[in-house]
Scaffold this motif. Structure first.
Motif, PDB file in Angstrom:
ATOM      1  N   VAL A   1       0.837  -1.187   0.000  1.00 59.03           N
ATOM      2  CA  VAL A   1       0.000   0.000   0.000  1.00 59.03           C
ATOM      3  C   VAL A   1       0.880   1.249   0.000  1.00 59.03           C
ATOM      4  CG1 VAL A   1      -1.756   1.278   1.305  1.00 59.03           C
ATOM      5  CG2 VAL A   1      -1.791  -1.214   1.303  1.00 59.03           C
ATOM      6  N   VAL A   2       0.504   2.229  -0.812  1.00 56.77           N
ATOM      7  CA  VAL A   2       1.122   3.546  -0.777  1.00 56.77           C
ATOM      8  C   VAL A   2      -0.004   4.543  -0.534  1.00 56.77           C
ATOM      9  CG1 VAL A   2       2.429   5.296  -2.035  1.00 56.77           C
ATOM     10  CG2 VAL A   2       2.952   2.879  -2.382  1.00 56.77           C
ATOM     11  N   VAL A   3       0.098   5.315   0.545  1.00 57.55           N
ATOM     12  CA  VAL A   3      -0.918   6.297   0.893  1.00 57.55           C
ATOM     13  C   VAL A   3      -0.408   7.662   0.457  1.00 57.55           C
ATOM     14  CG1 VAL A   3      -2.273   7.324   2.760  1.00 57.55           C
ATOM     15  CG2 VAL A   3      -1.616   4.911   2.870  1.00 57.55           C
ATOM     16  N   LEU A   4      -1.214   8.343  -0.376  1.00 52.73           N
ATOM     17  CA  LEU A   4      -0.842   9.648  -0.907  1.00 52.73           C
ATOM     18  C   LEU A   4      -1.778  10.731  -0.389  1.00 52.73           C
ATOM     19  CD1 LEU A   4      -0.362   8.692  -4.658  1.00 52.73           C
ATOM     20  CD2 LEU A   4       1.427   8.958  -2.949  1.00 52.73           C
ATOM     21  N   ASP A   5      -1.241  11.927  -0.236  1.00 51.43           N
ATOM     22  CA  ASP A   5      -2.043  13.109   0.066  1.00 51.43           C
ATOM     23  C   ASP A   5      -1.547  14.216  -0.839  1.00 51.43           C
ATOM     24  OD1 ASP A   5      -3.809  14.906   1.270  1.00 51.43           O
ATOM     25  OD2 ASP A   5      -2.316  15.508   2.749  1.00 51.43           O
ATOM     26  N   LEU A   6      -2.356  14.585  -1.822  1.00 47.15           N
ATOM     27  CA  LEU A   6      -1.983  15.597  -2.808  1.00 47.15           C
ATOM     28  C   LEU A   6      -0.645  15.277  -3.469  1.00 47.15           C
ATOM     29  CD1 LEU A   6      -3.087  18.773  -0.826  1.00 47.15           C
ATOM     30  CD2 LEU A   6      -4.324  17.619  -2.663  1.00 47.15           C
ATOM     31  N   GLY A   7      -0.419  14.002  -3.734  1.00 46.18           N
ATOM     32  CA  GLY A   7       0.789  13.562  -4.423  1.00 46.18           C
ATOM     33  C   GLY A   7       1.972  13.278  -3.517  1.00 46.18           C
ATOM     34  N   ALA A   8       1.872  13.624  -2.251  1.00 46.85           N
ATOM     35  CA  ALA A   8       2.956  13.365  -1.302  1.00 46.85           C
ATOM     36  C   ALA A   8       2.720  12.016  -0.630  1.00 46.85           C
ATOM     37  CB  ALA A   8       3.024  14.457  -0.245  1.00 46.85           C
ATOM     38  N   VAL A   9       3.769  11.207  -0.529  1.00 49.20           N
ATOM     39  CA  VAL A   9       3.663   9.900   0.111  1.00 49.20           C
ATOM     40  C   VAL A   9       3.602  10.076   1.626  1.00 49.20           C
ATOM     41  CG1 VAL A   9       4.790   7.674   0.469  1.00 49.20           C
ATOM     42  CG2 VAL A   9       4.879   8.754  -1.784  1.00 49.20           C
ATOM     43  N   LEU A  10       2.495   9.603   2.215  1.00 46.11           N
ATOM     44  CA  LEU A  10       2.350   9.655   3.673  1.00 46.11           C
ATOM     45  C   LEU A  10       2.841   8.380   4.328  1.00 46.11           C
ATOM     46  CD1 LEU A  10      -1.215  11.198   4.131  1.00 46.11           C
ATOM     47  CD2 LEU A  10       0.996  12.359   4.193  1.00 46.11           C
ATOM     48  N   ALA A  11       2.605   7.252   3.667  1.00 48.97           N
ATOM     49  CA  ALA A  11       3.005   5.954   4.214  1.00 48.97           C
ATOM     50  C   ALA A  11       3.136   4.961   3.075  1.00 48.97           C
ATOM     51  CB  ALA A  11       1.978   5.455   5.222  1.00 48.97           C
ATOM     52  N   GLU A  12       4.008   3.977   3.287  1.00 40.15           N
ATOM     53  CA  GLU A  12       4.223   2.940   2.288  1.00 40.15           C
ATOM     54  C   GLU A  12       4.629   1.658   3.003  1.00 40.15           C
ATOM     55  OE1 GLU A  12       6.973   2.117  -1.670  1.00 40.15           O
ATOM     56  OE2 GLU A  12       7.099   4.045  -0.651  1.00 40.15           O
ATOM     57  N   GLY A  13       4.061   0.552   2.571  1.00 42.87           N
ATOM     58  CA  GLY A  13       4.411  -0.735   3.158  1.00 42.87           C
ATOM     59  C   GLY A  13       3.286  -1.739   3.007  1.00 42.87           C
ATOM     60  N   THR A  14       3.342  -2.754   3.825  1.00 46.41           N
ATOM     61  CA  THR A  14       2.274  -3.760   3.831  1.00 46.41           C
ATOM     62  C   THR A  14       1.041  -3.147   4.496  1.00 46.41           C
ATOM     63  OG1 THR A  14       2.859  -4.635   5.990  1.00 46.41           O
ATOM     64  CG2 THR A  14       3.986  -5.616   4.076  1.00 46.41           C
ATOM     65  N   PRO A  15      -0.125  -3.750   4.301  1.00 52.66           N
ATOM     66  CA  PRO A  15      -1.308  -3.227   4.995  1.00 52.66           C
ATOM     67  C   PRO A  15      -1.103  -3.141   6.513  1.00 52.66           C
ATOM     68  CG  PRO A  15      -2.003  -4.708   3.281  1.00 52.66           C
ATOM     69  CD  PRO A  15      -0.497  -4.811   3.348  1.00 52.66           C
ATOM     70  N   ALA A  16      -0.454  -4.108   7.099  1.00 53.10           N
ATOM     71  CA  ALA A  16      -0.207  -4.083   8.538  1.00 53.10           C
ATOM     72  C   ALA A  16       0.682  -2.904   8.943  1.00 53.10           C
ATOM     73  CB  ALA A  16       0.428  -5.395   8.993  1.00 53.10           C
ATOM     74  N   GLU A  17       1.634  -2.555   8.082  1.00 56.39           N
ATOM     75  CA  GLU A  17       2.546  -1.459   8.379  1.00 56.39           C
ATOM     76  C   GLU A  17       1.884  -0.095   8.286  1.00 56.39           C
ATOM     77  OE1 GLU A  17       6.733  -3.526   6.928  1.00 56.39           O
ATOM     78  OE2 GLU A  17       5.527  -2.409   5.470  1.00 56.39           O
ATOM     79  N   VAL A  18       0.843   0.033   7.490  1.00 60.58           N
ATOM     80  CA  VAL A  18       0.167   1.324   7.346  1.00 60.58           C
ATOM     81  C   VAL A  18      -1.230   1.313   7.967  1.00 60.58           C
ATOM     82  CG1 VAL A  18       1.464   1.969   5.289  1.00 60.58           C
ATOM     83  CG2 VAL A  18      -0.729   0.823   5.036  1.00 60.58           C
ATOM     84  N   ALA A  19      -1.574   0.279   8.711  1.00 60.36           N
ATOM     85  CA  ALA A  19      -2.914   0.102   9.254  1.00 60.36           C
ATOM     86  C   ALA A  19      -3.307   1.178  10.244  1.00 60.36           C
ATOM     87  CB  ALA A  19      -3.054  -1.275   9.902  1.00 60.36           C
ATOM     88  N   TYR A  20      -2.375   1.845  10.839  1.00 57.90           N
ATOM     89  CA  TYR A  20      -2.705   2.872  11.820  1.00 57.90           C
ATOM     90  C   TYR A  20      -3.407   4.065  11.189  1.00 57.90           C
ATOM     91  CZ  TYR A  20       1.073   5.665   9.971  1.00 57.90           C
ATOM     92  OH  TYR A  20       1.881   6.406   9.137  1.00 57.90           O
ATOM     93  N   LEU A  21      -3.261   4.255   9.889  1.00 60.02           N
ATOM     94  CA  LEU A  21      -3.888   5.400   9.228  1.00 60.02           C
ATOM     95  C   LEU A  21      -5.404   5.272   9.289  1.00 60.02           C
ATOM     96  CD1 LEU A  21      -1.650   5.845   6.097  1.00 60.02           C
ATOM     97  CD2 LEU A  21      -1.716   7.265   8.124  1.00 60.02           C
ATOM     98  N   GLY A  22      -6.066   6.354   9.587  1.00 59.49           N
ATOM     99  CA  GLY A  22      -7.517   6.364   9.623  1.00 59.49           C
ATOM    100  C   GLY A  22      -8.107   5.869  10.926  1.00 59.49           C
TER     101      GLY A  22
END
Length: 87
Positions: A64-85
């Motif tokens: 998963v790569v999480v973007l905000d207006l083109g800027a990368v906020l987080a990148e990794g496995t779903p478990a690694e970025v699961a804290y978002l939201g």
């Protein structure tokens, strides 16, 4: 599902999906996820998915790569970025 069937009629090496689960009820989202997962796992198709349904993404994707207006906020496995939201 018809658009997806048309896109994979001649099995692609890469499948680009833009908001494929948008507006779908839960049973159809699950069916869509199963088809995409099979394409990736059994057919070796790479899938690039743009989607706002976080639960759908976290269940389906291996990376998963999480973007905000083109800027990368987080990148990794779903478990690694699961804290978002989460609050």
């Amino acid at each position: 599902m018809v658009e997806l069937a048309r896109a994979v009629a001649d099995p692609p090496r890469v499948l680009l999906l833009d908001e494929p689960a948008s507006g779908l009820p839960a049973p159809e989202r699950e069916q869509l996820a199963a088809v995409v997962r099979r394409l990736a796992e059994e057919e070796g198709c790479a899938v690039l998915l743009v989607e706002h349904d976080v639960a759908f993404v976290m269940d389906l994707c291996t990376r998963v790569v999480v973007l905000d207006l083109g800027a990368v906020l987080a990148e990794g496995t779903p478990a690694e970025v699961a804290y978002l939201g989460t609050s």
